[in-house]
Design an enzyme around this catalytic site. Structure first.
Site, PDB file in Angstrom:
ATOM      1  N   TYR A  37       0.831  -1.207   0.000  1.00  0.00           N
ATOM      2  CA  TYR A  37       0.000   0.000   0.000  1.00  0.00           C
ATOM      3  C   TYR A  37       0.865   1.256   0.000  1.00  0.00           C
ATOM      4  CZ  TYR A  37      -3.244   3.587   1.534  1.00  0.00           C
ATOM      5  OH  TYR A  37      -3.979   4.737   1.637  1.00  0.00           O
ATOM      6  N   GLY A  38       1.822   1.305   0.930  1.00  0.00           N
ATOM      7  CA  GLY A  38       2.677   2.485   1.038  1.00  0.00           C
ATOM      8  C   GLY A  38       3.513   2.704  -0.217  1.00  0.00           C
TER       9      GLY A  38
END
Length: 96
Positions: free
Chosen positions: A2-3
């Site tokens: 996600y990051g």
């Protein structure tokens, strides 16, 4: 994941903005980072424990999707000589 994905999109949009400026196109770009927005997202969570946790978060901090629409409208209404590169949008009562 996600990051990393989020940072890729941020960097991609910044490069697109810079290249557009160098070409003299006046194409504006803006990246929008929404927090807890009350949408149908929760209905897609299949894990009961995760869904319960997210429901609690959204009950406390969720904001109307119209707030995102307001930000998009603001960005689109800017004059051609102005751009805002990033918007982080979330509830005023969330300590983040």
């Amino acid at each position: 994941m996600y990051g990393g994905t989020k940072w890729f999109v941020r960097d991609f949009m910044e490069v697109l903005r810079m290249e557009s400026a160098l070409e003299g196109t006046n194409i504006s770009t803006a990246t929008l980072y929404p927090a807890a927005i009350n949408t149908e997202l929760l209905t897609t969570i299949t894990d009961p424990s995760s869904r319960e946790q997210m429901e609690g978060l959204y009950e406390t901090y969720g904001i109307a999707p119209e707030r995102i629409a307001d930000v998009v409208a603001f960005a689109m209404d800017l004059l051609d000589d102005t751009t805002v590169n990033e918007f982080t949008v979330g509830p005023a009562n969330q300590p983040w």
